[in-house]
Design a protein around this motif. Sequence first.
Motif, PDB file in Angstrom:
ATOM      1  N   MET A 140       0.867  -1.181   0.000  1.00 16.99           N
ATOM      2  CA  MET A 140       0.000   0.000   0.000  1.00 16.99           C
ATOM      3  C   MET A 140       0.901   1.228   0.000  1.00 16.99           C
ATOM      4  N   ASN A 141       1.307   1.646  -1.194  1.00 18.23           N
ATOM      5  CA  ASN A 141       2.388   2.632  -1.214  1.00 18.23           C
ATOM      6  C   ASN A 141       1.955   4.100  -1.239  1.00 18.23           C
ATOM      7  N   SER A 142       0.804   4.381  -0.661  1.00 21.42           N
ATOM      8  CA  SER A 142       0.448   5.777  -0.425  1.00 21.42           C
ATOM      9  C   SER A 142      -0.573   5.818   0.705  1.00 21.42           C
ATOM     10  N   PHE A 143      -0.728   6.994   1.302  1.00 18.05           N
ATOM     11  CA  PHE A 143      -1.679   7.125   2.406  1.00 18.05           C
ATOM     12  C   PHE A 143      -3.084   6.751   1.958  1.00 18.05           C
ATOM     13  N   ARG A 144      -3.439   7.217   0.767  1.00 20.54           N
ATOM     14  CA  ARG A 144      -4.758   6.947   0.211  1.00 20.54           C
ATOM     15  C   ARG A 144      -4.975   5.443   0.013  1.00 20.54           C
ATOM     16  N   ASN A 145      -3.923   4.772  -0.475  1.00 22.27           N
ATOM     17  CA  ASN A 145      -4.023   3.332  -0.688  1.00 22.27           C
ATOM     18  C   ASN A 145      -4.199   2.552   0.607  1.00 22.27           C
ATOM     19  N   VAL A 146      -3.573   3.021   1.677  1.00 13.30           N
ATOM     20  CA  VAL A 146      -3.703   2.330   2.959  1.00 13.30           C
ATOM     21  C   VAL A 146      -5.163   2.315   3.365  1.00 13.30           C
ATOM     22  N   GLU A 147      -5.802   3.467   3.291  1.00 10.49           N
ATOM     23  CA  GLU A 147      -7.192   3.547   3.698  1.00 10.49           C
ATOM     24  C   GLU A 147      -8.082   2.695   2.773  1.00 10.49           C
ATOM     25  N   ARG A 148      -7.827   2.820   1.478  1.00 12.84           N
ATOM     26  CA  ARG A 148      -8.669   2.090   0.518  1.00 12.84           C
ATOM     27  C   ARG A 148      -8.486   0.590   0.624  1.00 12.84           C
ATOM     28  N   ALA A 149      -7.227   0.148   0.764  1.00 12.27           N
ATOM     29  CA  ALA A 149      -6.949  -1.286   0.841  1.00 12.27           C
ATOM     30  C   ALA A 149      -7.583  -1.886   2.094  1.00 12.27           C
ATOM     31  N   LEU A 150      -7.499  -1.155   3.206  1.00  7.36           N
ATOM     32  CA  LEU A 150      -8.072  -1.670   4.448  1.00  7.36           C
ATOM     33  C   LEU A 150      -9.599  -1.744   4.351  1.00  7.36           C
ATOM     34  N   GLU A 151     -10.187  -0.725   3.753  1.00  6.25           N
ATOM     35  CA  GLU A 151     -11.641  -0.746   3.574  1.00  6.25           C
ATOM     36  C   GLU A 151     -12.053  -1.966   2.748  1.00  6.25           C
ATOM     37  N   TYR A 152     -11.309  -2.187   1.671  1.00  6.83           N
ATOM     38  CA  TYR A 152     -11.585  -3.321   0.795  1.00  6.83           C
ATOM     39  C   TYR A 152     -11.496  -4.633   1.566  1.00  6.83           C
ATOM     40  N   GLU A 153     -10.405  -4.798   2.317  1.00  5.06           N
ATOM     41  CA  GLU A 153     -10.156  -6.071   2.979  1.00  5.06           C
ATOM     42  C   GLU A 153     -11.159  -6.345   4.104  1.00  5.06           C
ATOM     43  N   ILE A 154     -11.534  -5.294   4.825  1.00  4.97           N
ATOM     44  CA  ILE A 154     -12.514  -5.469   5.908  1.00  4.97           C
ATOM     45  C   ILE A 154     -13.855  -5.911   5.312  1.00  4.97           C
ATOM     46  N   LYS A 155     -14.238  -5.252   4.237  1.00  6.28           N
ATOM     47  CA  LYS A 155     -15.495  -5.581   3.571  1.00  6.28           C
ATOM     48  C   LYS A 155     -15.457  -7.027   3.059  1.00  6.28           C
ATOM     49  N   ARG A 156     -14.305  -7.397   2.474  1.00  6.67           N
ATOM     50  CA  ARG A 156     -14.174  -8.751   1.942  1.00  6.67           C
ATOM     51  C   ARG A 156     -14.319  -9.787   3.067  1.00  6.67           C
ATOM     52  N   GLN A 157     -13.628  -9.533   4.186  1.00  7.05           N
ATOM     53  CA  GLN A 157     -13.676 -10.506   5.294  1.00  7.05           C
ATOM     54  C   GLN A 157     -15.092 -10.640   5.852  1.00  7.05           C
ATOM     55  N   ILE A 158     -15.777  -9.509   6.016  1.00  6.60           N
ATOM     56  CA  ILE A 158     -17.155  -9.564   6.521  1.00  6.60           C
ATOM     57  C   ILE A 158     -18.024 -10.356   5.544  1.00  6.60           C
ATOM     58  N   GLY A 159     -17.808 -10.118   4.255  1.00  4.38           N
ATOM     59  CA  GLY A 159     -18.559 -10.842   3.226  1.00  4.38           C
ATOM     60  C   GLY A 159     -18.359 -12.339   3.327  1.00  4.38           C
ATOM     61  N   VAL A 160     -17.088 -12.758   3.524  1.00  6.95           N
ATOM     62  CA  VAL A 160     -16.779 -14.186   3.638  1.00  6.95           C
ATOM     63  C   VAL A 160     -17.486 -14.773   4.850  1.00  6.95           C
ATOM     64  N   LEU A 161     -17.400 -14.095   5.994  1.00  4.41           N
ATOM     65  CA  LEU A 161     -18.009 -14.609   7.226  1.00  4.41           C
ATOM     66  C   LEU A 161     -19.521 -14.656   7.112  1.00  4.41           C
TER      67      LEU A 161
END
Lengths: 493, 95
Positions: free
Chosen positions: A220-241
Amino acid sequence: MVASNDYEAVIGLEVHAQLLTESKVFCSCTTKFGSEPNSNVCPICLGMPGVLPVLNRNAVEFAIRVGLATHCTIAHRSIFARKNYFYPDLPKGYQISQYEEPICTRGAVGIEWENGTRNTIGITRIHMEEDAGKSIHDISADTLVDINRCGVPLIEIVSEPDLGSPHEAYLYLHAIRQIVTYLGICDGNMEEGSLRCDANVSVRRKGETKLGTKTEVKNMNSFRNVERALEYEIKRQIGVLESGGRILQETLLWDANQNVAVSMRSKEEAHDYRYFPEPDLLPVVVDDAWIERVRKELPELPLVRRDRFVEEYGVPAYDAGVLTEEKFMGDYFEAVCASLSARTKDQFKAASNWMMGEVLRVLRDTKIPIGEFRVSPKNLAGLLNLIADGTVSGTLAKEVFEAMLESDTPPREIVEAKGLMQVRDEGAIEKIVETVIAENVEQVQKYLDGKEQVFGFLVGQAMRASKGKANPKLLNETLRRKLESLHTAQRPG
Amino acid sequence: MSVTVQDVEHVAALARLSFTPDEKERLVRQLNRILDFMEKLKELDTTKVEPLSHVIELSSVFREDTVEPSYPPEEILKNAPDRTEKFFKVPKVIR
């Protein structure tokens, strides 16, 4: 149906910061960025058999600095370890790192939210290690390797899993970046990779105390990417569960172009680093005298400085935040304030307004850092002094400022050379006012008939006639007086 | 504790090594002999001994942060099994 409100995220960040030492951590090659490939390399950083690494004193000094700034305990004795894995940009087959006894442990970093509330995030540990080289996959059918970066000193700052949202992670990363740049130990440039960030992410139902299975998100090579990547991953994990699935422990690479996190490899073998103590390096012993010396030399840290700016200079909290964003910015502001002839809160506020307005605009437009800003603090203060004592009007001051950008000339010289001095000569102003009254008969009559708003129009005309140089207060008073006398003259009886 | 073929395969995979079934068997035997010897060492009571990470009684040997010339790239690339003009060249490691 994803009921994401029922879940909470648990995030921990691992931040790698490249240290601004001159030479590498275990050899004397330069750390300079952007050299010809494989030109800053010697047998030590190339990992040739039989070579011995010797630790750079400054790398330790910098690690102590960041440890103290984040309220860590500095270990009196710490050791290096070998982290074993195979990758072409790691010629030794292991990375020298710290494992069981890192140099800094158990600290905390304060973060501030947009609404001004603050909280602290725990630091688990900070350890020293060496950077790997660079693999280039996209310019040839093979992988090309550049060893220049190999052995550049890094610190890894590991947070507690205290971060509850992508935005909190962003604020924490921002705080870390501010601290390392304030300390002068890292340039904080995420795009160039001198600051890098990996995240451990898991989700759990609210109220659940056990941690869920975590994944690691990298790249995640920018501040913006950190926020976006985390949002994506949290949503993905909730979806899986929510769909009855299980989270796999794995490493994901953020793909900023596609806005997705792609699984990199299974964790099964990847995390088997087989750490063991590095026999080629001796334990690092740091005594109290060293720690105390570094502590004394610590600069004022961002949040503390921000509070002091509000207190000492009377600037609003938001302005104080902007002014302390970078250390040089705060230094510049304080240097301007120190050169003001009237050290009053009004003047400090004026200095702050100029910095937040004109100075920041120029820095943004020209893309130069404040450290390389052309106008010296002394000359900017000089300009503010000229405004304060009425030598130059606020409007013309901007013209003087533009000239100062060309060459850092004392503003008084510019004002004199360009004849921008405010007109305070009552006779001259009276003449201007009389002309304006004579040329605007209709408007003047409206004013005399009680239309007060017209006064502003007439002031504007008079100011324009003086080419912006009339002293506004004097101009106002003179115009008002002249109009009043006309009024009296017209009064019947 | 004893080493199995699976252990050997795991460690071999981590080291990017591949072995024939015969070699694996031989490694299992050899590694187990080493572990047997460790069992022998365990007979010694070490409860009151600090774990040792280094045998030399020295600490904090530093170098000052000064830059010395690196090697010429030509020297650095000399032993490379494969190279381009300026880079080491290895088989593609990611897709």
